[in-house]
Write an enzyme that holds these catalytic residues in place. Structure first.
Site, PDB file in Angstrom:
ATOM      1  N   ASP A 193       0.853  -1.185   0.000  1.00  0.00           N
ATOM      2  CA  ASP A 193       0.000   0.000   0.000  1.00  0.00           C
ATOM      3  C   ASP A 193       0.892   1.239   0.000  1.00  0.00           C
ATOM      4  OD1 ASP A 193      -2.945   0.867   0.428  1.00  0.00           O
ATOM      5  OD2 ASP A 193      -1.810   2.101   1.850  1.00  0.00           O
ATOM      6  N   ILE A 194       0.561   2.196  -0.854  1.00  0.00           N
ATOM      7  CA  ILE A 194       1.342   3.431  -0.919  1.00  0.00           C
ATOM      8  C   ILE A 194       0.987   4.285   0.290  1.00  0.00           C
ATOM      9  CG2 ILE A 194       1.836   5.515  -2.263  1.00  0.00           C
ATOM     10  CD1 ILE A 194       1.039   3.882  -4.778  1.00  0.00           C
ATOM     11  N   GLU A 221      -4.760   2.356  -4.166  1.00  0.00           N
ATOM     12  CA  GLU A 221      -3.298   2.366  -4.121  1.00  0.00           C
ATOM     13  C   GLU A 221      -2.735   1.101  -3.487  1.00  0.00           C
ATOM     14  OE1 GLU A 221      -4.596   4.337  -0.273  1.00  0.00           O
ATOM     15  OE2 GLU A 221      -5.296   4.349  -2.319  1.00  0.00           O
TER      16      GLU A 221
END
Length: 177
Positions: free
Chosen positions: A56-57, A99
């Protein structure tokens, strides 16, 4: 009755194109959730062991807020490109949504899966992504879990997500297994 060979070739090409459209994220080129579901099923049918990495960003909303959605899109594409480069192809890279991305690693030890996750995390953190001549600093958090032939896809995802949330609950920019 004779079948026109050109027709058959065009039909096969059209079917392949439709299949790709159904299983590929158009923005990043990564496989999508449907492709991930099919891959899980194939691995379970083979009773193959694998590792699932969920990435996950970190603070992605802030990226979109500061650089706009076009800047965010560039970040998503760069993260996928880093993952694809690291595992030599996009067959096992999936966009879970937003994301969040998944990476399936088959036939690797737990130590090697952690090494891949750490290498991807470090490469993303040290490589600025440029948009409109501005560097966008990006980090990611990664949860890692190992499958067992008896686990269902939902259990494997739950464990990887729990590890991802543990990584994000801390300082972020880390790998948790």
């Amino acid at each position: 009755m004779l079948i026109n060979p050109g027709y058959e070739i065009n039909r096969v090409l059209a079917e392949n194109k439709l299949s790709k459209l159904a299983t590929c994220d158009p923005l990043t080129g990564a496989n999508n959730r449907l492709a991930l579901k099919h891959r899980y099923q194939a691995l379970q049918d083979q009773q193959a062991e694998f590792h699932l990495l969920v990435l996950d960003i970190d603070h992605f909303k802030a990226v979109n807020d500061e650089y706009g959605h076009d800047g965010g899109d560039i970040v998503l594409q760069a993260v996928v490109n880093t993952m694809v480069d690291d595992v030599a192809g996009n067959d096992n890279v999936f966009r879970q949504g937003g994301e969040e991305f998944c990476l399936l690693l088959e036939g690797v030890s737990h130590h090697d899966a952690l090494a891949v996750a750490e290498r991807i995390r470090k490469r993303i953190a040290k490589t600025p992504i440029f948009y409109q001549q501005r560097a966008i600093p990006v980090t990611v958090s990664i949860g890692v879990t190992q499958s067992e032939a008896s686990k269902c896809a939902q259990e494997i995802n739950r464990q990887a997500d729990a590890n991802l949330y543990a990584a994000k609950a801390g300082d972020r920019n880390k790998v948790v297994a």
